[in-house]
Motif scaffolding. Structure first.
Motif, mmCIF file in Angstrom:
data_model
loop_
_atom_site.group_PDB
_atom_site.id
_atom_site.type_symbol
_atom_site.label_atom_id
_atom_site.label_comp_id
_atom_site.label_asym_id
_atom_site.label_seq_id
_atom_site.Cartn_x
_atom_site.Cartn_y
_atom_site.Cartn_z
ATOM 1 N N ARG A 213 0.820 -1.218 0.000
ATOM 2 C CA ARG A 213 0.000 0.000 0.000
ATOM 3 C C ARG A 213 0.852 1.267 0.000
ATOM 4 O O ARG A 213 0.648 2.174 0.783
ATOM 5 N N ARG A 214 1.789 1.329 -0.878
ATOM 6 C CA ARG A 214 2.606 2.537 -1.002
ATOM 7 C C ARG A 214 1.719 3.719 -1.351
ATOM 8 O O ARG A 214 0.642 3.560 -1.911
ATOM 9 N N LYS A 215 2.208 4.884 -1.062
ATOM 10 C CA LYS A 215 1.450 6.079 -1.392
ATOM 11 C C LYS A 215 1.264 6.185 -2.903
ATOM 12 O O LYS A 215 2.110 5.766 -3.676
ATOM 13 N N ALA A 216 0.143 6.762 -3.259
ATOM 14 C CA ALA A 216 -0.193 6.994 -4.654
ATOM 15 C C ALA A 216 -0.808 8.389 -4.724
ATOM 16 O O ALA A 216 -1.066 9.022 -3.695
ATOM 17 N N TRP A 217 -1.039 8.858 -5.931
ATOM 18 C CA TRP A 217 -1.776 10.102 -6.090
ATOM 19 C C TRP A 217 -3.251 9.740 -6.120
ATOM 20 O O TRP A 217 -3.669 8.894 -6.908
ATOM 21 N N LEU A 218 -4.032 10.365 -5.244
ATOM 22 C CA LEU A 218 -5.479 10.178 -5.218
ATOM 23 C C LEU A 218 -6.112 11.468 -5.712
ATOM 24 O O LEU A 218 -5.780 12.555 -5.229
ATOM 25 N N LEU B 253 -17.867 15.947 -11.247
ATOM 26 C CA LEU B 253 -18.226 16.297 -12.615
ATOM 27 C C LEU B 253 -19.564 17.018 -12.496
ATOM 28 O O LEU B 253 -20.514 16.489 -11.907
ATOM 29 N N GLN B 254 -19.636 18.216 -13.042
ATOM 30 C CA GLN B 254 -20.800 19.064 -12.828
ATOM 31 C C GLN B 254 -21.457 19.466 -14.138
ATOM 32 O O GLN B 254 -20.777 19.718 -15.132
ATOM 33 N N CYS B 255 -22.771 19.553 -14.081
ATOM 34 C CA CYS B 255 -23.558 20.115 -15.172
ATOM 35 C C CYS B 255 -24.318 21.297 -14.613
ATOM 36 O O CYS B 255 -24.972 21.173 -13.562
ATOM 37 N N GLU B 256 -24.179 22.427 -15.267
ATOM 38 C CA GLU B 256 -24.813 23.675 -14.835
ATOM 39 C C GLU B 256 -24.468 23.984 -13.373
ATOM 40 O O GLU B 256 -25.291 24.487 -12.617
ATOM 41 N N GLY B 257 -23.254 23.645 -12.946
ATOM 42 C CA GLY B 257 -22.790 23.933 -11.589
ATOM 43 C C GLY B 257 -23.262 22.951 -10.532
ATOM 44 O O GLY B 257 -22.966 23.120 -9.362
ATOM 45 N N ARG B 258 -23.971 21.907 -10.934
ATOM 46 C CA ARG B 258 -24.499 20.922 -9.987
ATOM 47 C C ARG B 258 -23.739 19.605 -10.133
ATOM 48 O O ARG B 258 -23.591 19.086 -11.245
ATOM 49 N N ALA B 259 -23.264 19.056 -9.010
ATOM 50 C CA ALA B 259 -22.511 17.797 -9.038
ATOM 51 C C ALA B 259 -23.417 16.654 -9.471
ATOM 52 O O ALA B 259 -24.471 16.429 -8.872
ATOM 53 N N VAL B 260 -22.991 15.929 -10.519
ATOM 54 C CA VAL B 260 -23.766 14.791 -11.011
ATOM 55 C C VAL B 260 -22.998 13.473 -10.874
ATOM 56 O O VAL B 260 -23.596 12.406 -10.855
ATOM 57 N N VAL B 261 -21.674 13.562 -10.793
ATOM 58 C CA VAL B 261 -20.822 12.381 -10.634
ATOM 59 C C VAL B 261 -19.655 12.759 -9.733
ATOM 60 O O VAL B 261 -19.094 13.851 -9.861
ATOM 61 N N PHE B 262 -19.307 11.839 -8.839
ATOM 62 C CA PHE B 262 -18.096 11.965 -8.042
ATOM 63 C C PHE B 262 -17.103 10.969 -8.627
ATOM 64 O O PHE B 262 -17.401 9.774 -8.714
ATOM 65 N N ALA B 263 -15.953 11.440 -9.071
ATOM 66 C CA ALA B 263 -14.944 10.563 -9.681
ATOM 67 C C ALA B 263 -13.721 10.480 -8.770
ATOM 68 O O ALA B 263 -13.213 11.501 -8.303
ATOM 69 N N HIS B 264 -13.287 9.249 -8.541
ATOM 70 C CA HIS B 264 -12.148 8.961 -7.655
ATOM 71 C C HIS B 264 -11.119 8.173 -8.463
ATOM 72 O O HIS B 264 -11.441 7.127 -9.018
ATOM 73 N N SER B 265 -9.900 8.677 -8.528
ATOM 74 C CA SER B 265 -8.848 8.023 -9.299
ATOM 75 C C SER B 265 -7.657 7.707 -8.415
ATOM 76 O O SER B 265 -7.305 8.494 -7.531
ATOM 77 N N VAL B 266 -7.043 6.559 -8.660
ATOM 78 C CA VAL B 266 -5.834 6.145 -7.955
ATOM 79 C C VAL B 266 -4.733 6.010 -8.991
ATOM 80 O O VAL B 266 -4.838 5.214 -9.930
ATOM 81 N N LEU B 267 -3.684 6.805 -8.813
ATOM 82 C CA LEU B 267 -2.576 6.867 -9.756
ATOM 83 C C LEU B 267 -1.299 6.470 -9.018
ATOM 84 O O LEU B 267 -0.680 7.313 -8.357
ATOM 85 N N PRO B 268 -0.909 5.202 -9.071
ATOM 86 C CA PRO B 268 0.303 4.763 -8.358
ATOM 87 C C PRO B 268 1.538 5.523 -8.850
ATOM 88 O O PRO B 268 1.654 5.858 -10.034
ATOM 89 N N HIS B 269 2.466 5.802 -7.945
ATOM 90 C CA HIS B 269 3.692 6.518 -8.309
ATOM 91 C C HIS B 269 4.446 5.827 -9.442
ATOM 92 O O HIS B 269 5.022 6.497 -10.298
ATOM 93 N N ALA B 270 4.437 4.523 -9.447
ATOM 94 C CA ALA B 270 5.193 3.776 -10.454
ATOM 95 C C ALA B 270 4.737 4.087 -11.880
ATOM 96 O O ALA B 270 5.511 3.942 -12.813
ATOM 97 N N VAL B 271 3.487 4.533 -12.042
ATOM 98 C CA VAL B 271 3.003 4.800 -13.396
ATOM 99 C C VAL B 271 3.099 6.269 -13.785
ATOM 100 O O VAL B 271 2.793 6.630 -14.910
#
Length: 189
Positions: free
Chosen positions: A70-75, A80-98
């Motif tokens: 479980r090394r640190k990664a970029w989270l 994602l908003q339409c007309e200023g209203r949140a419609v999707v919450f997106a969560h990404s995990v970007l391991p340092h190695a990549v």
């Protein structure tokens, strides 16, 4: 080249089909760019960063991406908003190695869409989608719900791994109830 596959014995069980997803199913199962689909349904699409930081990914995410110890990664968490209203919450995990070569600029996207970047590169491959109903006990539900009022007891999510050569990143998208209003207003195309 090694082909990515999801681990068989994961405690955080995700489904291969979104059984019982009802109105969310068209959003969940669309294999194209979610960013593009949202842009077609709203006049003012935007990405609002919520969190971009170095941290340890959740254990289930580390296992999925085969990040030993479980090394640190970029989270990266965004709305994602339409007309200023949140419609999707997106969560990404970007391991340092990549975080080199073609992936290098992903941490500095700011208010630009990760999906636009991923779908613009034909060498990036997407592993088939997986689905899950998230309840308030799930860490992703809690992250998606932070700062939002009136959410239902469950939120539908999908996740997929994007690969480039021998490296991989994880993208999870949690669909907020407001996304259904876009479908009703614009129809499914």
């Amino acid at each position: 080249m090694k082909v990515f596959s999801y681990p068989h014995k994961a405690r955080d069980r995700w489904l291969n089909t979104p059984v019982g997803s009802a109105a969310y199913k068209p959003w969940l199962t669309d294999g194209g760019s979610l960013t593009r689909r949202l842009q077609l349904r709203c006049q003012h699409f935007s990405v609002r960063p919520v969190r971009v930081q170095e941290a340890r990914p959740h254990l289930s995410e580390a296992r999925l991406l085969r990040c030993l110890s479980r090394r640190k990664a970029w989270l990266r968490d965004v709305h994602l908003q339409c007309e200023g209203r949140a419609v999707v919450f997106a969560h990404s995990v970007l391991p340092h190695a990549v975080m080199q070569g073609a992936w290098r600029g992903l941490v500095t996207l700011g208010n630009r869409s990760l999906g636009s970047t991923l779908f613009s590169d034909p060498t990036i491959r997407r592993v088939p989608l997986q689905y899950k109903k998230l309840g308030p006990h799930h860490f992703l539900y809690r992250q998606a719900a932070a700062g939002l009022d009136g959410l239902p007891k469950v939120l539908w999510a999908r996740r997929s791994v994007f690969t480039l050569k021998c490296s991989a990143i994880l993208v999870t998208e949690i669909f907020l109830p407001a996304v259904l209003h876009l479908e009703m207003q614009q129809g499914d195309t």
